[in-house]
Design a protein around this motif. Structure first.
Motif, PDB file in Angstrom:
ATOM      1  N   ARG A   1     -62.954 -26.464  78.772  1.00 29.53           N
ATOM      2  CA  ARG A   1     -61.771 -25.777  78.233  1.00 29.53           C
ATOM      3  C   ARG A   1     -62.060 -25.360  76.799  1.00 29.53           C
ATOM      4  O   ARG A   1     -62.826 -26.021  76.102  1.00 29.53           O
ATOM      5  CB  ARG A   1     -60.550 -26.702  78.284  1.00 29.53           C
ATOM      6  CG  ARG A   1     -60.154 -27.077  79.714  1.00 29.53           C
ATOM      7  CD  ARG A   1     -58.938 -27.977  79.771  1.00 29.53           C
ATOM      8  NE  ARG A   1     -57.839 -27.554  78.931  1.00 29.53           N
ATOM      9  CZ  ARG A   1     -56.914 -26.645  79.261  1.00 29.53           C
ATOM     10  NH1 ARG A   1     -56.962 -26.057  80.423  1.00 29.53           N
ATOM     11  NH2 ARG A   1     -55.940 -26.337  78.436  1.00 29.53           N
ATOM     12  N   ILE A   2     -61.425 -24.261  76.378  1.00 32.44           N
ATOM     13  CA  ILE A   2     -61.642 -23.747  75.021  1.00 32.44           C
ATOM     14  C   ILE A   2     -60.317 -23.421  74.353  1.00 32.44           C
ATOM     15  O   ILE A   2     -59.295 -23.248  75.009  1.00 32.44           O
ATOM     16  CB  ILE A   2     -62.532 -22.485  75.024  1.00 32.44           C
ATOM     17  CG1 ILE A   2     -61.872 -21.352  75.833  1.00 32.44           C
ATOM     18  CG2 ILE A   2     -63.924 -22.786  75.518  1.00 32.44           C
ATOM     19  CD1 ILE A   2     -62.526 -19.995  75.646  1.00 32.44           C
ATOM     20  N   THR A   3     -60.388 -23.351  73.038  1.00 34.73           N
ATOM     21  CA  THR A   3     -59.296 -22.809  72.234  1.00 34.73           C
ATOM     22  C   THR A   3     -59.875 -21.672  71.412  1.00 34.73           C
ATOM     23  O   THR A   3     -60.932 -21.817  70.797  1.00 34.73           O
ATOM     24  CB  THR A   3     -58.703 -23.877  71.296  1.00 34.73           C
ATOM     25  OG1 THR A   3     -58.114 -24.906  72.090  1.00 34.73           O
ATOM     26  CG2 THR A   3     -57.643 -23.282  70.384  1.00 34.73           C
ATOM     27  N   VAL A   4     -59.192 -20.536  71.430  1.00 30.70           N
ATOM     28  CA  VAL A   4     -59.602 -19.403  70.598  1.00 30.70           C
ATOM     29  C   VAL A   4     -58.664 -19.383  69.403  1.00 30.70           C
ATOM     30  O   VAL A   4     -57.454 -19.263  69.547  1.00 30.70           O
ATOM     31  CB  VAL A   4     -59.544 -18.067  71.377  1.00 30.70           C
ATOM     32  CG1 VAL A   4     -59.996 -16.926  70.472  1.00 30.70           C
ATOM     33  CG2 VAL A   4     -60.398 -18.139  72.633  1.00 30.70           C
ATOM     34  N   GLU A   5     -59.254 -19.545  68.216  1.00 28.37           N
ATOM     35  CA  GLU A   5     -58.494 -19.580  66.966  1.00 28.37           C
ATOM     36  C   GLU A   5     -58.502 -18.198  66.319  1.00 28.37           C
ATOM     37  O   GLU A   5     -59.555 -17.600  66.167  1.00 28.37           O
ATOM     38  CB  GLU A   5     -59.133 -20.560  65.985  1.00 28.37           C
ATOM     39  CG  GLU A   5     -59.241 -21.975  66.484  1.00 28.37           C
ATOM     40  CD  GLU A   5     -59.999 -22.869  65.511  1.00 28.37           C
ATOM     41  OE1 GLU A   5     -60.716 -22.344  64.616  1.00 28.37           O
ATOM     42  OE2 GLU A   5     -59.871 -24.090  65.644  1.00 28.37           O
ATOM     43  N   GLY A   6     -57.325 -17.728  65.927  1.00 29.89           N
ATOM     44  CA  GLY A   6     -57.218 -16.458  65.210  1.00 29.89           C
ATOM     45  C   GLY A   6     -57.050 -16.709  63.721  1.00 29.89           C
ATOM     46  O   GLY A   6     -56.264 -17.569  63.322  1.00 29.89           O
ATOM     47  N   HIS A   7     -57.808 -15.973  62.907  1.00 28.67           N
ATOM     48  CA  HIS A   7     -57.786 -16.147  61.450  1.00 28.67           C
ATOM     49  C   HIS A   7     -57.664 -14.793  60.759  1.00 28.67           C
ATOM     50  O   HIS A   7     -58.054 -13.767  61.305  1.00 28.67           O
ATOM     51  CB  HIS A   7     -59.078 -16.822  60.973  1.00 28.67           C
ATOM     52  CG  HIS A   7     -59.298 -18.178  61.548  1.00 28.67           C
ATOM     53  ND1 HIS A   7     -58.819 -19.314  60.966  1.00 28.67           N
ATOM     54  CD2 HIS A   7     -59.948 -18.578  62.671  1.00 28.67           C
ATOM     55  CE1 HIS A   7     -59.177 -20.361  61.680  1.00 28.67           C
ATOM     56  NE2 HIS A   7     -59.866 -19.941  62.736  1.00 28.67           N
ATOM     57  N   CYS A   8     -57.172 -14.818  59.523  1.00 30.09           N
ATOM     58  CA  CYS A   8     -56.997 -13.609  58.708  1.00 30.09           C
ATOM     59  C   CYS A   8     -57.515 -13.855  57.295  1.00 30.09           C
ATOM     60  O   CYS A   8     -57.760 -14.996  56.906  1.00 30.09           O
ATOM     61  CB  CYS A   8     -55.519 -13.232  58.635  1.00 30.09           C
ATOM     62  SG  CYS A   8     -54.797 -12.897  60.248  1.00 30.09           S
ATOM     63  N   ASP A   9     -57.624 -12.780  56.543  1.00 31.26           N
ATOM     64  CA  ASP A   9     -57.969 -12.949  55.132  1.00 31.26           C
ATOM     65  C   ASP A   9     -56.702 -13.284  54.352  1.00 31.26           C
ATOM     66  O   ASP A   9     -55.606 -13.345  54.908  1.00 31.26           O
ATOM     67  CB  ASP A   9     -58.717 -11.734  54.577  1.00 31.26           C
ATOM     68  CG  ASP A   9     -57.912 -10.449  54.619  1.00 31.26           C
ATOM     69  OD1 ASP A   9     -56.689 -10.485  54.372  1.00 31.26           O
ATOM     70  OD2 ASP A   9     -58.508  -9.390  54.883  1.00 31.26           O
ATOM     71  N   GLU A  10     -56.843 -13.489  53.065  1.00 27.65           N
ATOM     72  CA  GLU A  10     -55.742 -13.995  52.234  1.00 27.65           C
ATOM     73  C   GLU A  10     -54.654 -12.974  51.943  1.00 27.65           C
ATOM     74  O   GLU A  10     -53.576 -13.323  51.478  1.00 27.65           O
ATOM     75  CB  GLU A  10     -56.305 -14.514  50.914  1.00 27.65           C
ATOM     76  CG  GLU A  10     -56.894 -13.403  50.056  1.00 27.65           C
ATOM     77  CD  GLU A  10     -57.520 -13.901  48.778  1.00 27.65           C
ATOM     78  OE1 GLU A  10     -57.660 -13.099  47.856  1.00 27.65           O
ATOM     79  OE2 GLU A  10     -57.867 -15.089  48.692  1.00 27.65           O
ATOM     80  N   ARG A  11     -54.935 -11.711  52.192  1.00 28.40           N
ATOM     81  CA  ARG A  11     -53.958 -10.681  51.863  1.00 28.40           C
ATOM     82  C   ARG A  11     -52.843 -10.648  52.906  1.00 28.40           C
ATOM     83  O   ARG A  11     -53.061 -10.959  54.061  1.00 28.40           O
ATOM     84  CB  ARG A  11     -54.642  -9.320  51.768  1.00 28.40           C
ATOM     85  CG  ARG A  11     -55.716  -9.323  50.677  1.00 28.40           C
ATOM     86  CD  ARG A  11     -56.568  -8.096  50.711  1.00 28.40           C
ATOM     87  NE  ARG A  11     -57.321  -8.046  51.959  1.00 28.40           N
ATOM     88  CZ  ARG A  11     -58.037  -7.002  52.350  1.00 28.40           C
ATOM     89  NH1 ARG A  11     -58.084  -5.923  51.604  1.00 28.40           N
ATOM     90  NH2 ARG A  11     -58.706  -7.033  53.485  1.00 28.40           N
ATOM     91  N   GLY A  12     -51.670 -10.282  52.505  1.00 24.02           N
ATOM     92  CA  GLY A  12     -50.528 -10.209  53.413  1.00 24.02           C
ATOM     93  C   GLY A  12     -49.708 -11.488  53.373  1.00 24.02           C
ATOM     94  O   GLY A  12     -50.150 -12.522  52.877  1.00 24.02           O
ATOM     95  N   THR A  13     -48.518 -11.422  53.932  1.00 21.27           N
ATOM     96  CA  THR A  13     -47.635 -12.594  53.944  1.00 21.27           C
ATOM     97  C   THR A  13     -48.110 -13.598  54.980  1.00 21.27           C
ATOM     98  O   THR A  13     -48.871 -13.273  55.892  1.00 21.27           O
ATOM     99  CB  THR A  13     -46.189 -12.186  54.279  1.00 21.27           C
ATOM    100  OG1 THR A  13     -46.158 -11.688  55.624  1.00 21.27           O
ATOM    101  CG2 THR A  13     -45.657 -11.141  53.308  1.00 21.27           C
ATOM    102  N   ARG A  14     -47.631 -14.793  54.841  1.00 20.72           N
ATOM    103  CA  ARG A  14     -47.970 -15.855  55.797  1.00 20.72           C
ATOM    104  C   ARG A  14     -47.551 -15.459  57.202  1.00 20.72           C
ATOM    105  O   ARG A  14     -48.312 -15.609  58.157  1.00 20.72           O
ATOM    106  CB  ARG A  14     -47.291 -17.158  55.375  1.00 20.72           C
ATOM    107  CG  ARG A  14     -47.626 -18.329  56.255  1.00 20.72           C
ATOM    108  CD  ARG A  14     -47.057 -19.627  55.661  1.00 20.72           C
ATOM    109  NE  ARG A  14     -47.558 -20.765  56.386  1.00 20.72           N
ATOM    110  CZ  ARG A  14     -46.890 -21.350  57.379  1.00 20.72           C
ATOM    111  NH1 ARG A  14     -45.707 -20.911  57.740  1.00 20.72           N
ATOM    112  NH2 ARG A  14     -47.425 -22.386  58.018  1.00 20.72           N
ATOM    113  N   GLU A  15     -46.346 -14.926  57.341  1.00 21.80           N
ATOM    114  CA  GLU A  15     -45.822 -14.548  58.654  1.00 21.80           C
ATOM    115  C   GLU A  15     -46.640 -13.415  59.274  1.00 21.80           C
ATOM    116  O   GLU A  15     -46.972 -13.451  60.462  1.00 21.80           O
ATOM    117  CB  GLU A  15     -44.342 -14.136  58.545  1.00 21.80           C
ATOM    118  CG  GLU A  15     -43.408 -15.270  58.184  1.00 21.80           C
ATOM    119  CD  GLU A  15     -43.432 -15.639  56.702  1.00 21.80           C
ATOM    120  OE1 GLU A  15     -43.905 -14.830  55.859  1.00 21.80           O
ATOM    121  OE2 GLU A  15     -43.010 -16.766  56.383  1.00 21.80           O
TER     122      GLU A  15
END
Length: 173
Positions: free
Chosen positions: A100-114
Protein backbone atom coordinates in the motif's frame (compact mmCIF):
# COMPACT_ATOMS: atom_id res chain seq x y z
CA UNK A 1 -49.63 21.30 14.47
CA UNK A 2 -47.50 18.21 15.26
CA UNK A 3 -46.53 17.99 11.60
CA UNK A 4 -45.37 21.62 11.58
CA UNK A 5 -43.35 21.02 14.75
CA UNK A 6 -41.71 17.95 13.22
CA UNK A 7 -40.77 19.91 10.10
CA UNK A 8 -39.31 22.73 12.20
CA UNK A 9 -37.22 20.24 14.24
CA UNK A 10 -35.88 18.58 11.09
CA UNK A 11 -35.11 21.97 9.51
CA UNK A 12 -33.30 23.12 12.65
CA UNK A 13 -31.26 19.90 12.77
CA UNK A 14 -30.27 20.27 9.11
CA UNK A 15 -29.29 23.90 9.64
CA UNK A 16 -27.25 23.00 12.71
CA UNK A 17 -25.29 20.25 10.94
CA UNK A 18 -24.78 22.16 7.69
CA UNK A 19 -21.95 24.21 9.21
CA UNK A 20 -20.14 21.17 10.62
CA UNK A 21 -17.68 20.67 7.79
CA UNK A 22 -14.59 18.65 8.64
CA UNK A 23 -11.74 21.05 9.30
CA UNK A 24 -8.04 20.32 8.90
CA UNK A 25 -6.16 20.10 12.17
CA UNK A 26 -4.08 23.10 13.19
CA UNK A 27 -1.10 20.86 13.83
CA UNK A 28 -0.16 18.33 11.16
CA UNK A 29 1.06 14.87 12.17
CA UNK A 30 4.80 14.34 12.27
CA UNK A 31 6.64 13.18 9.17
CA UNK A 32 6.93 9.41 8.73
CA UNK A 33 9.85 8.03 10.69
CA UNK A 34 12.71 6.60 8.74
CA UNK A 35 13.12 2.89 9.38
CA UNK A 36 16.51 1.34 9.66
CA UNK A 37 17.31 -0.78 6.61
CA UNK A 38 17.52 -4.50 7.06
CA UNK A 39 21.16 -5.50 7.10
CA UNK A 40 22.39 -8.71 5.57
CA UNK A 41 25.35 -9.68 3.48
CA UNK A 42 26.29 -7.23 0.72
CA UNK A 43 25.18 -7.95 -2.83
CA UNK A 44 27.30 -10.16 -5.00
CA UNK A 45 27.63 -9.90 -8.76
CA UNK A 46 24.53 -12.01 -9.31
CA UNK A 47 22.12 -9.89 -7.27
CA UNK A 48 21.90 -12.25 -4.31
CA UNK A 49 21.75 -11.03 -0.70
CA UNK A 50 21.32 -7.36 -1.55
CA UNK A 51 20.43 -6.51 2.06
CA UNK A 52 17.13 -4.93 0.99
CA UNK A 53 13.91 -6.82 1.52
CA UNK A 54 11.92 -7.16 -1.73
CA UNK A 55 8.71 -5.15 -1.58
CA UNK A 56 10.00 -2.81 1.13
CA UNK A 57 10.15 0.96 1.07
CA UNK A 58 13.91 0.78 0.54
CA UNK A 59 13.43 -1.62 -2.39
CA UNK A 60 10.91 0.83 -3.88
CA UNK A 61 13.35 3.75 -3.66
CA UNK A 62 16.14 1.70 -5.24
CA UNK A 63 13.98 0.18 -7.98
CA UNK A 64 12.00 3.12 -9.38
CA UNK A 65 13.23 6.14 -11.33
CA UNK A 66 12.19 8.38 -8.42
CA UNK A 67 9.63 8.49 -5.64
CA UNK A 68 8.93 12.16 -6.46
CA UNK A 69 7.31 14.00 -9.36
CA UNK A 70 7.59 17.77 -9.68
CA UNK A 71 5.09 20.33 -10.92
CA UNK A 72 5.15 23.80 -12.45
CA UNK A 73 3.84 26.79 -10.49
CA UNK A 74 0.11 26.48 -9.71
CA UNK A 75 -0.10 23.28 -11.81
CA UNK A 76 -1.02 19.70 -11.08
CA UNK A 77 -0.89 18.14 -14.55
CA UNK A 78 1.25 15.08 -15.23
CA UNK A 79 3.94 15.99 -17.77
CA UNK A 80 6.05 13.47 -19.78
CA UNK A 81 8.81 13.37 -17.15
CA UNK A 82 6.26 12.69 -14.41
CA UNK A 83 4.69 9.96 -16.59
CA UNK A 84 8.05 8.22 -16.87
CA UNK A 85 8.54 8.31 -13.10
CA UNK A 86 4.99 7.17 -12.36
CA UNK A 87 5.22 4.38 -14.96
CA UNK A 88 8.25 2.95 -13.14
CA UNK A 89 6.36 3.21 -9.85
CA UNK A 90 3.32 1.45 -11.34
CA UNK A 91 5.50 -1.40 -12.64
CA UNK A 92 7.06 -1.88 -9.20
CA UNK A 93 3.65 -1.74 -7.50
CA UNK A 94 2.26 -4.37 -9.88
CA UNK A 95 5.17 -6.62 -8.95
CA UNK A 96 4.18 -6.31 -5.25
CA UNK A 97 0.34 -6.37 -5.22
CA UNK A 98 0.04 -6.32 -1.41
CA UNK A 99 2.01 -3.10 -0.92
CA UNK A 100 0.00 0.00 0.00
CA UNK A 101 1.14 3.56 -0.68
CA UNK A 102 0.36 7.12 0.25
CA UNK A 103 0.87 9.88 -2.30
CA UNK A 104 1.75 13.14 -0.56
CA UNK A 105 1.01 16.46 -2.26
CA UNK A 106 3.30 19.42 -1.51
CA UNK A 107 3.56 23.09 -2.55
CA UNK A 108 6.05 25.90 -2.31
CA UNK A 109 5.75 28.60 0.36
CA UNK A 110 3.87 31.08 -1.78
CA UNK A 111 0.09 31.35 -1.47
CA UNK A 112 -2.24 30.92 1.49
CA UNK A 113 -2.33 27.82 3.61
CA UNK A 114 -5.79 26.92 2.31
CA UNK A 115 -4.82 27.43 -1.34
CA UNK A 116 -1.71 25.29 -0.95
CA UNK A 117 -3.57 22.50 0.86
CA UNK A 118 -6.07 22.37 -2.02
CA UNK A 119 -3.32 22.48 -4.67
CA UNK A 120 -1.32 19.79 -2.83
CA UNK A 121 -4.43 17.61 -2.79
CA UNK A 122 -4.89 18.06 -6.55
CA UNK A 123 -1.23 17.12 -7.11
CA UNK A 124 -1.49 14.01 -4.93
CA UNK A 125 -4.73 12.99 -6.65
CA UNK A 126 -3.25 13.55 -10.12
CA UNK A 127 -0.32 11.24 -9.34
CA UNK A 128 -2.56 8.67 -7.61
CA UNK A 129 -5.07 8.67 -10.47
CA UNK A 130 -2.26 8.11 -12.96
CA UNK A 131 -1.02 5.09 -10.97
CA UNK A 132 -4.58 3.74 -10.76
CA UNK A 133 -4.99 4.18 -14.52
CA UNK A 134 -1.81 2.12 -14.94
CA UNK A 135 -3.32 -0.82 -13.05
CA UNK A 136 -2.63 -0.14 -9.39
CA UNK A 137 -5.75 -0.96 -7.35
CA UNK A 138 -7.37 2.17 -5.93
CA UNK A 139 -7.79 0.40 -2.57
CA UNK A 140 -3.98 0.37 -2.22
CA UNK A 141 -3.56 4.13 -2.74
CA UNK A 142 -4.15 6.88 -0.17
CA UNK A 143 -3.53 10.57 -0.69
CA UNK A 144 -2.74 13.43 1.66
CA UNK A 145 -1.90 17.08 1.16
CA UNK A 146 0.66 18.85 3.30
CA UNK A 147 0.44 22.08 1.31
CA UNK A 148 3.45 24.21 2.16
CA UNK A 149 3.95 22.69 5.62
CA UNK A 150 6.78 20.27 4.74
CA UNK A 151 9.30 21.87 2.40
CA UNK A 152 12.38 19.87 1.46
CA UNK A 153 14.28 22.92 0.25
CA UNK A 154 14.50 25.97 2.45
CA UNK A 155 14.76 29.34 0.80
CA UNK A 156 12.66 31.91 -0.96
CA UNK A 157 13.97 31.52 -4.48
CA UNK A 158 12.90 29.77 -7.69
CA UNK A 159 15.19 26.78 -7.12
CA UNK A 160 13.76 26.03 -3.67
CA UNK A 161 10.20 26.61 -4.85
CA UNK A 162 10.69 24.17 -7.76
CA UNK A 163 11.91 21.43 -5.40
CA UNK A 164 8.97 21.92 -3.05
CA UNK A 165 6.25 21.65 -5.75
CA UNK A 166 5.95 17.88 -5.72
CA UNK A 167 4.02 14.67 -5.14
CA UNK A 168 5.88 11.95 -3.23
CA UNK A 169 4.94 8.27 -3.24
CA UNK A 170 5.57 6.66 0.14
CA UNK A 171 5.45 2.88 0.61
CA UNK A 172 3.63 2.00 3.84
CA UNK A 173 5.25 -0.58 6.10
Amino acid sequence: MARLTSKLIVAAALAATAGCAKKRPEVLPPAPAETAPTTTAPADNYGQNTGVQPGSAEDFKQSVVSDTVHFDTDKYDIDPQARSILDSQAQWLQKYPNVRITVEGHCDERGTREYNLALGERRANAAANYLIARGVAASRVNTISYGKERPIALGSNPEAWAQNRRAVTVVLG
